[in-house]
Structure formats: structure tokens, C-alpha cells
Design a protein around this motif. Structure first.
Motif, short mmCIF file in Angstrom:
data_model
loop_
_atom_site.label_atom_id
_atom_site.label_comp_id
_atom_site.label_asym_id
_atom_site.label_seq_id
_atom_site.Cartn_x
_atom_site.Cartn_y
_atom_site.Cartn_z
N LYS A 1 0.85 -1.18 0.00
CA LYS A 1 0.00 0.00 0.00
C LYS A 1 0.89 1.23 0.00
O LYS A 1 1.81 1.35 0.82
CB LYS A 1 -0.93 0.01 1.21
N LEU A 2 0.62 2.15 -0.93
CA LEU A 2 1.37 3.39 -1.02
C LEU A 2 0.45 4.56 -0.69
O LEU A 2 -0.56 4.78 -1.37
CB LEU A 2 1.95 3.58 -2.42
N TYR A 3 0.80 5.30 0.35
CA TYR A 3 0.09 6.53 0.69
C TYR A 3 0.74 7.65 -0.11
O TYR A 3 1.94 7.92 0.04
CB TYR A 3 0.18 6.80 2.18
N SER A 4 -0.06 8.30 -0.95
CA SER A 4 0.49 9.17 -1.97
C SER A 4 -0.42 10.36 -2.21
O SER A 4 -1.60 10.35 -1.86
CB SER A 4 0.66 8.35 -3.28
N TYR A 5 0.16 11.40 -2.81
CA TYR A 5 -0.61 12.55 -3.27
C TYR A 5 -0.20 12.78 -4.72
O TYR A 5 0.99 12.75 -5.06
CB TYR A 5 -0.29 13.78 -2.42
N PHE A 6 -1.17 12.99 -5.58
CA PHE A 6 -0.91 12.98 -7.02
C PHE A 6 0.18 13.96 -7.43
O PHE A 6 1.00 13.67 -8.30
CB PHE A 6 -2.20 13.27 -7.79
N LYS A 7 0.25 15.12 -6.80
CA LYS A 7 1.18 16.17 -7.21
C LYS A 7 2.54 16.06 -6.53
O LYS A 7 3.50 16.75 -6.90
CB LYS A 7 0.57 17.54 -6.93
N SER A 8 2.67 15.20 -5.55
CA SER A 8 3.91 15.07 -4.79
C SER A 8 5.01 14.43 -5.63
O SER A 8 4.88 13.30 -6.10
CB SER A 8 3.66 14.21 -3.54
N GLY B 1 -5.14 18.76 4.51
CA GLY B 1 -4.46 18.49 5.77
C GLY B 1 -4.53 17.06 6.24
O GLY B 1 -4.29 16.78 7.43
N GLU B 2 -4.85 16.13 5.34
CA GLU B 2 -4.98 14.73 5.76
C GLU B 2 -3.67 14.13 6.24
O GLU B 2 -3.67 13.12 6.95
CB GLU B 2 -5.55 13.91 4.60
N GLN B 3 -2.55 14.76 5.88
CA GLN B 3 -1.24 14.28 6.32
C GLN B 3 -0.98 14.57 7.79
O GLN B 3 -0.01 14.05 8.37
CB GLN B 3 -0.13 14.90 5.46
N HIS B 4 -1.85 15.38 8.40
CA HIS B 4 -1.67 15.74 9.81
C HIS B 4 -2.65 15.02 10.73
O HIS B 4 -2.67 15.30 11.93
CB HIS B 4 -1.84 17.26 9.99
N THR B 5 -3.44 14.11 10.20
CA THR B 5 -4.37 13.37 11.05
C THR B 5 -3.60 12.40 11.95
O THR B 5 -2.51 11.94 11.59
CB THR B 5 -5.38 12.58 10.21
N LEU C 1 -0.19 10.26 10.94
CA LEU C 1 1.06 10.54 11.66
C LEU C 1 1.64 9.28 12.30
O LEU C 1 2.84 9.23 12.58
CB LEU C 1 0.83 11.61 12.71
N LYS C 2 0.82 8.27 12.50
CA LYS C 2 1.34 6.99 12.97
C LYS C 2 2.20 6.33 11.89
O LYS C 2 3.13 5.58 12.19
CB LYS C 2 0.20 6.06 13.37
N MET D 1 6.50 12.72 10.39
CA MET D 1 6.79 14.05 9.83
C MET D 1 5.56 14.67 9.16
O MET D 1 5.55 15.86 8.87
CB MET D 1 7.94 13.96 8.83
N GLY D 2 4.57 13.87 8.88
CA GLY D 2 3.39 14.39 8.21
C GLY D 2 3.62 14.70 6.75
O GLY D 2 3.01 15.63 6.20
N TYR D 3 4.49 13.94 6.11
CA TYR D 3 4.76 14.09 4.68
C TYR D 3 4.27 12.85 3.94
O TYR D 3 4.00 11.80 4.54
CB TYR D 3 6.26 14.25 4.41
N VAL D 4 4.17 12.96 2.62
CA VAL D 4 4.02 11.78 1.78
C VAL D 4 5.32 11.60 1.01
O VAL D 4 6.05 12.58 0.79
CB VAL D 4 2.83 11.94 0.80
#
Length: 228
Positions: A17-24, A51-55, A59-60, A64-67
Motif C-alpha cells: 500500500k502506497l500513501y500518496s498525493y498525485f502532485k507530490s 491536511g490529511e497528512q496531519h491526522t 502521523l502513525k 513528519m506528516g509528509y508523503v
């Protein structure tokens, strides 16, 4: 052949599973690496603008709250460089690093110029800070300065090593980092690539590779329709 079959069976049984953001661009690097290695994965969109990276849940996975973040069975890795090195070690098909020691070092250097010398200076959190402290009109000049500085260094570094791709005639780590950064420089930050003929030539070569183009922002499931 038996080893390859076993690897393919493992890939099918244990879905990544890859947690991703299309523009990243960091996420794009990992998507390219997964494509090159032929690894199937589930795409889990993380909307940075919402802000879903800060939930607490995310964060678990990435404190860092990054993708991106990658989950492979009971293993979680949160950093594009670390993820790609993990994939390289675990899934040996289509090596991302050359055997030659010098060429390998050049790949690491190019990748680090992109990740540390360019992207880290214009990711979302940095641009938000620049906008808040100095005004929104200061963001684009800031990004363009750092991209041009990094691209100038990359032109010099790769001038004695490039072939069809960044460090020869095979796709390696440097290419995986370069392609998303060049794409973003052109489409998002209006960089005039005539200043960078070598990088422009490499970008044209990447456009011929489905593993690269399928990983680009406009091809992702979370891409807004208006962007496609």
C-alpha cells in the motif's frame, strides 16, 4: 527463472500500500520505482491541501506528516529515499543502482541534489511558511531560484556520465529522482528549460517510458478532473 517466479508470487500474495498525493514529486519517485520493478500496489490518496497528512492516523505512519508512506505487510517506511532503497533490497528485479562504484556514487549524489538541494526547499510546508512570512508573491521566485541552482549543479555533475539516461544507457536511481522534479519545474514553476539542455534531453527520454509516464501526476486516481 525459479527465483523470478518466486518473487512474482510474493508480489501477488503481499500487496503493498502506497500513501500518496498525485502532485507530490516524492510520491512520484516511489511510483516510478514500483512501476519499474513491476510491483503491484494499492494507492491510498492523502490530500495535502485538506491536511490529511496531519491526522493522528496518518502521523502513525509518517511522524513528519509528509508523503509518501509505504506499507509492506507489517513494515511501514516513510521517506521516499528509504522506501526506494527498501524496494531495491527486497525486490531485485530491474536494479535501480549500477554495479560500478563510481556510477553508483553519482546516482546517489544526483538523487540527493534533487531531494535535499531542491525539493526540500520548496515543499508545501516551506512554501506555506514563505507565503505567511513574506507574502504569497515571494513563493515563486523562491522556488525558481532553488530549482535553477540545483539544475545547474546537475547539468555539471551529469555532463561526463550521461548516456541515453542520467548515468548511461540504463535507467537508474538518478533518473527516478530527476523525472518528477523536471516535470514539476516545467508544469508548476515555469522554469525555462532552455537553460538546461542535458536535463531537457533526459526529460524527452523519460517521456518514452511507460513506467515513468504512468507515475506522473495527471495519471493518478486522486488527480482532479480539471488537471487531467
Amino acid at each position: 527463472m525459479a527465483c523470478n517466479d518466486a518473487t512474482e508470487n510474493l508480489n501477488r500474495k503481499q500487496q503493498i500500500k502506497l500513501y500518496s498525493y498525485f502532485k507530490s514529486t516524492s510520491s512520484c519517485r516511489v511510483r516510478i520505482a514500483l512501476n519499474l520493478k513491476g510491483i503491484d500496489y494499492d494507492y491510498e490518496a492523502v490530500n495535502l491541501l485538506k491536511g490529511e497528512q496531519h491526522t493522528p492516523e496518518y502521523l502513525k505512519l509518517n511522524p513528519m506528516g509528509y508523503v509518501p508512506a509505504l506499507v509492506d505487510g507489517d513494515i511501514t517506511i516513510a521517506d521516499s529515499f528509504a522506501i526506494i532503497m527498501y524496494l531495491e533490497e527486497k525486490y531485485p528485479q530491474h536494479p535501480l543502482l549500477p554495479d560500478d562504484l563510481v556510477t553508483r556514487a553519482v546516482n546517489f549524489q544526483a538523487a540527493n541534489i534533487v531531494s535535499s538541494g531542491i525539493l526540500s526547499l520548496h515543499n508545501l510546508s516551506v512554501l506555506t511558511y514563505i507565503g505567511e512570512k513574506f507574502g504569497p508573491d515571494e513563493r515563486l521566485p523562491w522556488v525558481q531560484f532553488h530549482i535553477r541552482k540545483g539544475f545547474t549543479a546537475l547539468e555539471k555533475l551529469l555532463s561526463d556520465h550521461a548516456g541515453k539516461y542520467a548515468t548511461g544507457d540504463e535507467v537508474y536511481l538518478a533518473d527516478i529522482f530527476l523525472a518528477p522534479q523536471i516535470d514539476a519545474a516545467i508544469k508548476r514553476f515555469s522554469i525555462d528549460m532552455t537553460e538546461f539542455p542535458l536535463l531537457s534531453r533526459l526529460n524527452a527520454a523519460y517521456k518514452e517510458l511507460s513506467a515513468f509516464q504512468d507515475a506522473m501526476p495527471e495519471k493518478q486516481p486522486d488527480t482532479p478532473i480539471a488537471v487531467i
